[in-house]
Design a protein around this motif. Structure first.
Motif, PDB file in Angstrom:
ATOM      1  N   SER A 144       0.805  -1.225   0.000  1.00 21.63           N
ATOM      2  CA  SER A 144       0.000   0.000   0.000  1.00 21.63           C
ATOM      3  C   SER A 144       0.837   1.273   0.000  1.00 21.63           C
ATOM      4  N   THR A 145       2.133   1.199   0.304  1.00 23.23           N
ATOM      5  CA  THR A 145       2.967   2.403   0.338  1.00 23.23           C
ATOM      6  C   THR A 145       3.430   2.841  -1.038  1.00 23.23           C
ATOM      7  N   VAL A 146       3.351   1.978  -2.034  1.00 25.40           N
ATOM      8  CA  VAL A 146       3.878   2.318  -3.361  1.00 25.40           C
ATOM      9  C   VAL A 146       2.944   3.267  -4.099  1.00 25.40           C
ATOM     10  N   GLY A 147       1.633   3.003  -4.045  1.00 26.44           N
ATOM     11  CA  GLY A 147       0.684   3.803  -4.817  1.00 26.44           C
ATOM     12  C   GLY A 147       0.761   5.292  -4.545  1.00 26.44           C
ATOM     13  N   PRO A 148       0.736   5.735  -3.279  1.00 32.61           N
ATOM     14  CA  PRO A 148       0.809   7.176  -3.025  1.00 32.61           C
ATOM     15  C   PRO A 148       2.113   7.820  -3.483  1.00 32.61           C
ATOM     16  N   LEU A 149       3.172   7.029  -3.618  1.00 35.31           N
ATOM     17  CA  LEU A 149       4.476   7.568  -4.028  1.00 35.31           C
ATOM     18  C   LEU A 149       4.785   7.304  -5.493  1.00 35.31           C
ATOM     19  N   LEU A 150       3.820   6.741  -6.208  1.00 36.64           N
ATOM     20  CA  LEU A 150       4.079   6.345  -7.586  1.00 36.64           C
ATOM     21  C   LEU A 150       4.428   7.541  -8.464  1.00 36.64           C
ATOM     22  N   GLY A 151       3.777   8.675  -8.202  1.00 38.95           N
ATOM     23  CA  GLY A 151       4.103   9.874  -8.983  1.00 38.95           C
ATOM     24  C   GLY A 151       5.544  10.302  -8.788  1.00 38.95           C
ATOM     25  N   GLN A 152       6.008  10.341  -7.522  1.00 33.28           N
ATOM     26  CA  GLN A 152       7.397  10.710  -7.253  1.00 33.28           C
ATOM     27  C   GLN A 152       8.372   9.695  -7.829  1.00 33.28           C
ATOM     28  N   ILE A 153       8.019   8.416  -7.736  1.00 35.22           N
ATOM     29  CA  ILE A 153       8.884   7.369  -8.290  1.00 35.22           C
ATOM     30  C   ILE A 153       9.029   7.549  -9.794  1.00 35.22           C
ATOM     31  N   PRO A 212      -4.684   6.316  -5.814  1.00 30.72           N
ATOM     32  CA  PRO A 212      -4.108   7.657  -5.631  1.00 30.72           C
ATOM     33  C   PRO A 212      -3.885   8.388  -6.951  1.00 30.72           C
ATOM     34  N   LEU A 213      -3.403   7.659  -7.965  1.00 31.10           N
ATOM     35  CA  LEU A 213      -3.155   8.301  -9.257  1.00 31.10           C
ATOM     36  C   LEU A 213      -4.466   8.695  -9.923  1.00 31.10           C
ATOM     37  N   LEU A 214      -5.498   7.865  -9.777  1.00 34.42           N
ATOM     38  CA  LEU A 214      -6.814   8.198 -10.325  1.00 34.42           C
ATOM     39  C   LEU A 214      -7.332   9.486  -9.693  1.00 34.42           C
ATOM     40  N   LEU A 215      -7.209   9.607  -8.369  1.00 30.24           N
ATOM     41  CA  LEU A 215      -7.692  10.804  -7.689  1.00 30.24           C
ATOM     42  C   LEU A 215      -6.857  12.027  -8.048  1.00 30.24           C
ATOM     43  N   GLN A 216      -5.562  11.834  -8.245  1.00 34.72           N
ATOM     44  CA  GLN A 216      -4.734  12.948  -8.719  1.00 34.72           C
ATOM     45  C   GLN A 216      -5.185  13.385 -10.112  1.00 34.72           C
ATOM     46  N   GLY A 217      -5.604  12.413 -10.922  1.00 35.29           N
ATOM     47  CA  GLY A 217      -6.117  12.751 -12.246  1.00 35.29           C
ATOM     48  C   GLY A 217      -7.400  13.557 -12.184  1.00 35.29           C
ATOM     49  N   ARG A 218      -8.097  13.470 -11.062  1.00 31.69           N
ATOM     50  CA  ARG A 218      -9.305  14.275 -10.862  1.00 31.69           C
ATOM     51  C   ARG A 218      -8.990  15.627 -10.248  1.00 31.69           C
ATOM     52  N   GLY A 219      -7.706  15.933 -10.075  1.00 31.25           N
ATOM     53  CA  GLY A 219      -7.317  17.254  -9.618  1.00 31.25           C
ATOM     54  C   GLY A 219      -6.877  17.347  -8.184  1.00 31.25           C
ATOM     55  N   LEU A 220      -6.799  16.223  -7.460  1.00 29.01           N
ATOM     56  CA  LEU A 220      -6.380  16.270  -6.060  1.00 29.01           C
ATOM     57  C   LEU A 220      -4.858  16.314  -5.968  1.00 29.01           C
ATOM     58  N   ALA A 247      -4.741  12.932  -2.245  1.00 25.72           N
ATOM     59  CA  ALA A 247      -5.056  11.646  -2.865  1.00 25.72           C
ATOM     60  C   ALA A 247      -4.611  10.495  -1.966  1.00 25.72           C
ATOM     61  N   GLY A 248      -3.434  10.624  -1.354  1.00 22.03           N
ATOM     62  CA  GLY A 248      -2.961   9.608  -0.440  1.00 22.03           C
ATOM     63  C   GLY A 248      -3.845   9.471   0.787  1.00 22.03           C
ATOM     64  N   LEU A 249      -4.360  10.609   1.271  1.00 24.75           N
ATOM     65  CA  LEU A 249      -5.239  10.567   2.441  1.00 24.75           C
ATOM     66  C   LEU A 249      -6.580   9.909   2.107  1.00 24.75           C
ATOM     67  N   TYR A 250      -7.114  10.180   0.912  1.00 19.55           N
ATOM     68  CA  TYR A 250      -8.336   9.495   0.499  1.00 19.55           C
ATOM     69  C   TYR A 250      -8.094   7.989   0.372  1.00 19.55           C
ATOM     70  N   ALA A 251      -6.940   7.625  -0.209  1.00 24.66           N
ATOM     71  CA  ALA A 251      -6.599   6.207  -0.303  1.00 24.66           C
ATOM     72  C   ALA A 251      -6.477   5.592   1.085  1.00 24.66           C
ATOM     73  N   SER A 252      -5.919   6.356   2.021  1.00 20.67           N
ATOM     74  CA  SER A 252      -5.812   5.872   3.388  1.00 20.67           C
ATOM     75  C   SER A 252      -7.196   5.720   4.018  1.00 20.67           C
ATOM     76  N   LEU A 253      -8.111   6.651   3.734  1.00 24.65           N
ATOM     77  CA  LEU A 253      -9.469   6.554   4.258  1.00 24.65           C
ATOM     78  C   LEU A 253     -10.157   5.298   3.740  1.00 24.65           C
ATOM     79  N   VAL A 254      -9.958   5.023   2.438  1.00 22.38           N
ATOM     80  CA  VAL A 254     -10.501   3.791   1.872  1.00 22.38           C
ATOM     81  C   VAL A 254      -9.932   2.580   2.605  1.00 22.38           C
ATOM     82  N   THR A 255      -8.620   2.565   2.764  1.00 21.40           N
ATOM     83  CA  THR A 255      -7.959   1.414   3.380  1.00 21.40           C
ATOM     84  C   THR A 255      -8.322   1.293   4.851  1.00 21.40           C
TER      85      THR A 255
END
Length: 392
Positions: A29-38, A228-236, A241-249
């Motif tokens: 679960s830690t990779v998705g929120p950092l995928l943009g930086q990676i 996270p990337l999908l939510l960033q694509g929606r402008g977050l 985006a990472g916090l929303y993903a965390s809320l889901v998880t």
């Protein structure tokens, strides 16, 4: 595996089991929120990102195929300890930076996760036979909490330590803590008889349980890797985006606990098989494409649904198994074969996004996988059992 053995200090044993469970998802679960930086720092393409989210799931499946050997050579208790040590080593390797350590460390951590993933349901069946439903719910809830901690803390930790390699490697520390907590129990049982895989491979019920496990897992890994990337694509922003993903998880935890506990009390689980995936699909559509004002309730519902699917899948393994050895065999089959097919979900989701440069086709794919999970889960939810124990 041996059965009917009462574990001393059941409360302490349960706490050690929960520590192990907590460490079975942060590596993923830690990779998705950092995928943009990676991608920015390494030049990783969208196809490469899809491969990065897919590789650990493939390795989970491969590790499950080795569990029979682990049981014969080490025993289930020492096998869990070995899994935690491997997880810690893989997470530490990712801290070296660069694509090769990232991919290799992710694969290694997934192998360790695969060992513990398969063995925990069998240990619950053996050591907590009279309370298998609540215990399955508790350790699944703890697993989801670990996933939520990884998703929510990934970006803040990256800001604190100054880079994504260290932010990924820091999760080796709780894995080491879990290994130390489990070490006293690793001496309880030596090598044991492994379940006979061929008996399960000839049983249709085992295949339905496997299909449900694989399909619902595909949904979870799509969200781990791409939400996270999908939510960033929606402008977050990345942090939001990472916090929303965390809320889901985070909401997967009550979903897993409540669903696993209540479903285990039912005569069969077919109503749960329909209702929980349907909630998951509806909530995903609202979060991905609905009104901005509905994001928070949709994220909570999506998390509850995905967690409920996972808790239900693990409950089906425990409930459909006739004994602890059968639970180990069914767990190995359902997670080994299931995770292999689950790996196609995030890969197909990423490729659908890249092909259309949008999220519509990818969202349709998510809903289709959910519908397929219902079809597979209906026969898996019937009140029957399978046996995989070797006969003398």
């Amino acid at each position: 595996m041996t059965g009917g053995r009462a574990a001393p200090g059941r409360l302490v044993l349960g706490l050690a089991l929960m520590l192990v469970a907590f460490n079975l998802r942060p590596a993923l679960s830690t990779v998705g929120p950092l995928l943009g930086q990676i991608r920015e720092t390494t030049g990783l393409s969208a196809a490469g990102a899809a491969a990065l989210t897919t590789l650990p799931v493939i390795c989970l499946g491969l590790a499950c195929a080795l569990v029979g050997w682990v049981i014969r050579r080490l025993g289930p208790d020492l096998g869990v300890l070995a899994g935690m040590v491997i997880v810690a080593a893989g997470l530490g390797l990712r801290g070296l930076g660069g694509l090769w350590p990232l991919f290799l460390g992710s694969a290694l951590a997934a192998v360790g996760i695969g060992f513990a993933n398969v063995l925990l349901p069998a240990l619950v069946k053996r050591d907590f036979a009279r309370s298998s439903g609540p215990m399955t719910g508790l350790y699944t809830m703890t697993l989801c909490l670990g996933a939520a901690a990884g998703a929510g803390a990934a970006v803040p930790v990256e800001h604190a330590v100054g880079g994504w390699p260290a932010a990924l490697a820091v999760w080796a520390l709780p894995a080491l803590v879990a290994a130390l907590a489990w070490a006293p129990y690793a001496r309880r049982g030596g090598p044991a008889r492994a379940p006979e895989a061929g008996r399960l491979l000839r049983d249709p019920l085992a295949w339905w349980v496997t299909a449900f496990m694989g399909l619902q897992s595909s949904l979870a890994y799509i969200l781990f890797g791409w939400l996270p990337l999908l939510l960033q694509g929606r402008g977050l922003p990345a942090l939001d985006a990472g916090l929303y993903a965390s809320l889901v998880t985070l909401n997967q935890a009550p979903g897993a606990l409540i669903t696993a506990t209540l479903a285990a009390r039912a005569r069969d689980q077919r109503r749960w098989v329909v209702g929980i995936p349907a909630l998951t699909a509806a909530a995903f559509l609202v979060l991905a494409f609905g009104s901005e004002t509905l994001r928070i309730p949709a994220a909570c519902a999506l998390g509850f649904g995905v967690g409920g699917c996972f808790g239900l899948a693990l409950s089906l393994i425990v409930l459909r198994a006739a004994d602890a050895a059968s639970a180990a065999g069914l767990s190995a089959m359902a997670q080994g074969i299931g995770y292999f097919f689950a790996s196609l979900g995030p890969l197909a989701f990423g490729l659908a996004h890249e092909a259309t440069d949008g999220w519509g086709l990818a969202g349709l794919l998510f809903v289709g996988i959910t519908a397929a999970a219902v079809v597979a889960g209906l026969p898996a939810g019937r009140a029957r059992t399978v046996s995989a124990a070797r006969r003398d």
